[in-house]
Design a protein around this motif. Sequence first.
Motif, mmCIF file in Angstrom:
data_model
loop_
_atom_site.group_PDB
_atom_site.id
_atom_site.type_symbol
_atom_site.label_atom_id
_atom_site.label_comp_id
_atom_site.label_asym_id
_atom_site.label_seq_id
_atom_site.Cartn_x
_atom_site.Cartn_y
_atom_site.Cartn_z
ATOM 1 N N VAL A 111 0.423 -1.206 -0.182
ATOM 2 C CA VAL A 111 0.206 0.308 0.393
ATOM 3 C C VAL A 111 0.814 1.321 0.019
ATOM 4 C CG1 VAL A 111 -1.954 0.707 0.251
ATOM 5 C CG2 VAL A 111 -1.877 -1.039 0.864
ATOM 6 N N ARG A 112 2.052 1.015 0.517
ATOM 7 C CA ARG A 112 2.620 2.096 0.990
ATOM 8 C C ARG A 112 3.343 2.464 -0.997
ATOM 9 N NH1 ARG A 112 6.855 0.908 4.696
ATOM 10 N NH2 ARG A 112 5.616 1.904 6.292
ATOM 11 N N GLU A 113 3.724 1.819 -1.446
ATOM 12 C CA GLU A 113 3.827 2.161 -2.949
ATOM 13 C C GLU A 113 2.738 2.745 -4.008
ATOM 14 O OE1 GLU A 113 6.955 -0.399 -4.923
ATOM 15 O OE2 GLU A 113 8.175 -0.299 -3.934
ATOM 16 N N LEU A 114 1.318 1.981 -3.077
ATOM 17 C CA LEU A 114 0.943 2.645 -4.260
ATOM 18 C C LEU A 114 -0.046 3.949 -4.105
ATOM 19 C CD1 LEU A 114 -1.097 0.320 -5.761
ATOM 20 C CD2 LEU A 114 -3.225 0.749 -3.869
ATOM 21 N N GLU A 115 0.139 4.282 -2.910
ATOM 22 C CA GLU A 115 -0.568 5.629 -2.092
ATOM 23 C C GLU A 115 1.155 6.459 -3.770
ATOM 24 O OE1 GLU A 115 0.650 6.164 2.127
ATOM 25 O OE2 GLU A 115 -1.459 5.825 2.336
ATOM 26 N N GLY A 116 2.109 6.182 -2.154
ATOM 27 C CA GLY A 116 3.202 6.701 -3.150
ATOM 28 C C GLY A 116 3.611 6.845 -4.741
ATOM 29 N N ALA A 117 2.936 5.740 -5.451
ATOM 30 C CA ALA A 117 2.721 6.144 -6.827
ATOM 31 C C ALA A 117 1.482 7.655 -6.879
ATOM 32 C CB ALA A 117 2.449 5.152 -7.742
ATOM 33 N N LEU A 118 0.279 7.185 -6.017
ATOM 34 C CA LEU A 118 -0.935 8.036 -6.351
ATOM 35 C C LEU A 118 -0.432 9.446 -6.689
ATOM 36 C CD1 LEU A 118 -4.501 7.707 -7.122
ATOM 37 C CD2 LEU A 118 -4.409 8.327 -4.490
ATOM 38 N N ASN A 119 0.469 9.311 -5.553
ATOM 39 C CA ASN A 119 1.228 11.156 -4.958
ATOM 40 C C ASN A 119 1.492 11.705 -6.168
ATOM 41 O OD1 ASN A 119 -0.448 10.731 -2.016
ATOM 42 N ND2 ASN A 119 1.359 9.962 -0.859
ATOM 43 N N LYS A 120 2.231 10.464 -6.369
ATOM 44 C CA LYS A 120 3.006 10.682 -7.513
ATOM 45 C C LYS A 120 2.726 11.401 -9.315
ATOM 46 C CE LYS A 120 7.688 9.541 -9.036
ATOM 47 N NZ LYS A 120 8.582 8.321 -9.164
ATOM 48 N N VAL A 121 1.982 11.021 -9.038
ATOM 49 C CA VAL A 121 0.444 11.032 -10.092
ATOM 50 C C VAL A 121 0.344 12.151 -9.922
ATOM 51 C CG1 VAL A 121 -0.849 10.351 -12.081
ATOM 52 C CG2 VAL A 121 0.463 9.256 -10.943
ATOM 53 N N ILE A 122 -0.932 12.639 -8.687
ATOM 54 C CA ILE A 122 -1.917 13.684 -8.448
ATOM 55 C C ILE A 122 -0.140 15.178 -7.973
ATOM 56 C CG2 ILE A 122 -1.991 15.373 -6.828
ATOM 57 C CD1 ILE A 122 -3.903 12.527 -5.904
ATOM 58 N N ALA A 123 0.432 14.935 -8.279
ATOM 59 C CA ALA A 123 1.963 15.694 -7.409
ATOM 60 C C ALA A 123 2.263 16.631 -9.158
ATOM 61 C CB ALA A 123 3.012 15.431 -6.903
ATOM 62 N N TYR A 124 2.765 15.360 -10.003
ATOM 63 C CA TYR A 124 2.958 15.697 -11.654
ATOM 64 C C TYR A 124 1.793 16.477 -12.334
ATOM 65 C CZ TYR A 124 5.872 15.174 -16.123
ATOM 66 O OH TYR A 124 5.906 14.936 -17.382
ATOM 67 N N ALA A 125 0.836 15.645 -12.481
ATOM 68 C CA ALA A 125 -0.084 17.043 -13.130
ATOM 69 C C ALA A 125 -0.762 18.063 -12.778
ATOM 70 C CB ALA A 125 -1.631 16.133 -13.200
ATOM 71 N N LYS A 126 -0.057 18.657 -11.216
ATOM 72 C CA LYS A 126 -0.180 19.647 -10.746
ATOM 73 C C LYS A 126 0.949 20.656 -12.060
ATOM 74 C CE LYS A 126 -2.366 20.691 -6.461
ATOM 75 N NZ LYS A 126 -2.023 20.300 -4.667
ATOM 76 N N LEU A 127 1.664 19.804 -11.470
ATOM 77 C CA LEU A 127 3.292 20.697 -11.785
ATOM 78 C C LEU A 127 2.821 21.410 -13.301
ATOM 79 C CD1 LEU A 127 6.489 20.987 -10.893
ATOM 80 C CD2 LEU A 127 6.810 19.252 -11.567
ATOM 81 N N VAL A 128 2.698 20.142 -14.132
ATOM 82 C CA VAL A 128 2.429 20.304 -15.486
ATOM 83 C C VAL A 128 0.995 21.444 -16.116
ATOM 84 C CG1 VAL A 128 4.061 18.893 -16.153
ATOM 85 C CG2 VAL A 128 1.543 17.844 -16.386
ATOM 86 N N GLY A 129 0.359 21.077 -15.094
ATOM 87 C CA GLY A 129 -1.415 21.783 -14.972
ATOM 88 C C GLY A 129 -2.012 21.130 -16.497
ATOM 89 N N LYS A 130 -1.539 19.546 -15.519
ATOM 90 C CA LYS A 130 -2.850 18.742 -17.383
ATOM 91 C C LYS A 130 -3.231 18.271 -15.831
ATOM 92 C CE LYS A 130 0.721 18.252 -20.651
ATOM 93 N NZ LYS A 130 1.772 17.030 -21.004
ATOM 94 N N LYS A 131 -4.644 17.600 -17.221
ATOM 95 C CA LYS A 131 -5.592 16.463 -16.725
ATOM 96 C C LYS A 131 -4.475 15.194 -16.120
ATOM 97 C CE LYS A 131 -9.921 17.590 -17.807
ATOM 98 N NZ LYS A 131 -11.041 17.242 -19.450
ATOM 99 N N ILE A 132 -5.293 14.763 -15.263
ATOM 100 C CA ILE A 132 -4.815 13.046 -14.747
ATOM 101 C C ILE A 132 -5.961 12.095 -15.437
ATOM 102 C CG2 ILE A 132 -4.028 11.347 -13.576
ATOM 103 C CD1 ILE A 132 -4.187 13.256 -10.995
ATOM 104 N N THR A 133 -4.796 11.302 -16.935
ATOM 105 C CA THR A 133 -4.742 10.238 -17.858
ATOM 106 C C THR A 133 -4.036 9.366 -17.165
ATOM 107 O OG1 THR A 133 -3.335 10.772 -18.956
ATOM 108 C CG2 THR A 133 -5.774 12.413 -19.358
ATOM 109 N N ILE A 134 -4.497 7.877 -18.265
ATOM 110 C CA ILE A 134 -3.767 6.448 -18.250
ATOM 111 C C ILE A 134 -2.100 7.053 -18.712
ATOM 112 C CG2 ILE A 134 -3.032 4.636 -19.304
ATOM 113 C CD1 ILE A 134 -5.551 4.109 -17.949
ATOM 114 N N GLU A 135 -2.487 8.211 -19.918
ATOM 115 C CA GLU A 135 -0.880 8.878 -20.247
ATOM 116 C C GLU A 135 -0.160 9.191 -19.398
ATOM 117 O OE1 GLU A 135 -3.724 8.816 -22.361
ATOM 118 O OE2 GLU A 135 -3.059 6.696 -23.300
ATOM 119 N N LEU A 136 -0.472 10.324 -18.657
ATOM 120 C CA LEU A 136 0.375 11.253 -18.533
ATOM 121 C C LEU A 136 1.089 10.416 -16.729
ATOM 122 C CD1 LEU A 136 0.203 14.571 -16.911
ATOM 123 C CD2 LEU A 136 -0.827 12.378 -14.818
#
Length: 465
Positions: free
Chosen positions: A331-356
Motif C-alpha cells: 500500500v505504501r508504494e501504491l499511495e506513493g504512486a498516486l501522490n506522484k501522479v497527482i503532484a506531476y499533473a499539478k506541476l505540468v497543469g494537465k489532467k490526470i489521464t492514463i498517458e500522464l
Amino acid sequence: MSALAEYETFDSDLDLWDKVCLNLKQVLGEGIFKSWITKINYERHENQIVYLSAPTRFIRDWILSNYERKIVICFQKHKPEIGKLDIAVKPTKQNIQPNPNLLINPADSFKISENTNTLEDNIFGYILDKRFTFESFVVGKSNELAYAAAKSIAESDSAQPGSNPLFLYGGVGLGKTHLMQSIAWHMKKNSPSRKVLYISAERFMYQFINALRAKDIMTFKQSFRNIDVLLVDDVQFICGKENTQEEFFHTLNTLIDNKKQIVISCDRSPSDLTDIEERIKSRLGWGLVADVHSTTYELRIGILQSKAAELNIDIPAAVIEFLAHKISSNVRELEGALNKVIAYAKLVGKKITIELTKDTLKDLLRSTQKIVTIEDIQKKVSERYNLKLADLYSSRRIKSIALPRQIAMYLSKSLTSKSLADIGKKFGGKDHTTVIHASKKIQELIDTDQDFAEDVTILRKQIEQ
Ligand code: ADP
Ligand code: MG
C-alpha cells in the motif's frame, strides 16, 4: 397479494434500506460493505427502480459494475418488483471539504504524551500520525481479521483475554502501523481516562539501553506501570538482542498479569521469529495472532478511491484501475504512486489521464513489470482455447488451432522482446514470415471485430498479471 407479502410491507422506505443493508452485509461481507455500501445513500424507489446516490462518479461506477446484481437481489427479497438501480452522483459535504488531517504538516502532529490519557513521562513522547485512524483504513479480505481485532480492542474498556497479546503480522507497507495507531487515536478520543502507549520496539530498546547506562532501570520499569494498553510496533527488532528481549518479556508478563492489553506488530509470525528465546516466542503467540495478507485488486481499488476522495481529487476510474493493476507490491508504494501522479499533473497543469500516469511512473512501472515469456503466452493461450501445447507447435491448419496459434504469435511479438525468428522457432520451427503474417492477420481482426478484440485484451491482461 398474500397475507405474508402484506405483512412484509414497510412503514417507511428507510426501514427497507436498513433491511437491505442487513442482507448486503451478509452477502458482500463486512469489509466490502464498509468500503462501498456505507458510502451510498438511499433516496427512494419508484416502480421497478431504486434511486440511490453516491459521493463520487467512481464509487457509482464501481458499485454498478460489481455489486448491482447483488443489491437488486437484496431489494427483491423485500420488494419483488424491483429490477434496476439508478445511482446519482451527489458530492457530500465531507467530500467537498478537504480533509483537515491532510493539511496538517508533520510538525503539527502532536505527541501522544501531551495528553493526559497517555504516559506523562516525556522520554516516551512518541509522534502519532494523524492520518492513521480506523476511519481512513480500508477493509478487505486480506486485513479484515486484523481490523476487527484492533477495533474490538480499541472499543473495549478492559483487556481482551482471548487476544492478549494481539499479534499482528505481515509484510512491509500493509497497514500494521496504521492499525496500531488507529487504536491509540480511537482510545485517545473515546476513552480519555485509559492510558495508551504506542512505541516502536526499536525505541523500547533505545530507552532501555539508556536506562541501563544511567543505572536507572527503576524509572524505566515504572514508566510502564500505569499503562492500560501498550502497543509495540515492529517487534522483530528485538531479535538477537538478549537483554532487551528479557526486559521486554518481563514488561509483557507484568502487564498481562495485571490485565492490561498488549498489541504487537511484527513482519513475520511468532513461529517464524529466530534469535529469540522459546518462552518469549510462545508468549507472543499466546493470544490472537492475526495475519495481514498482501492486498487484493479490489482492496487496492478501494484504497486508491478513498485516498482520492480524501484529497478531493477526481481521478478517472481507468487510472485507478491501471494503478491497482500495476502496483500490487504494497500500500505504501501504491499511495506513493498516486501522490506522484497527482503532484506531476499539478506541476505540468494537465489532467490526470492514463498517458500522464504511464509517463509519470515510467521507471517504477518498468521495474515492477513482469517479464513475459513465450512459454507463458503459449500456456495461457492453450488453456483459453482448450488446446494442447503440441497443437501450437504443429502446422495443422484447422481454424480452431490455427487462429489461437496466430494469437499466441501476435502476443509473443507484442509482449516479449524476442526477434521474429526466435518466436518462429518456439512455435515448432516456423519461418519469421509466418510470424509476420500471423501478427498482421490478428491485428486486422482486432481492428474490425470488437468481440475478438476484447477477447485478446483479456488474454493479454491475464498473461501480464
Ligand atoms: P506497515 O506498518 O505494515 O509496514 P503502514 O501501516 O505503515 O504499513 O502502511 C503503509 C501506508 O499504507 C500508510 O500510509 C497507510 O496509511 C497505508 N495503508 C495500508 N493499508 C491501508 C488500508 N487498508 N487502508 C488505507 N491505507 C492503508
Ligand atoms: Mg510499520
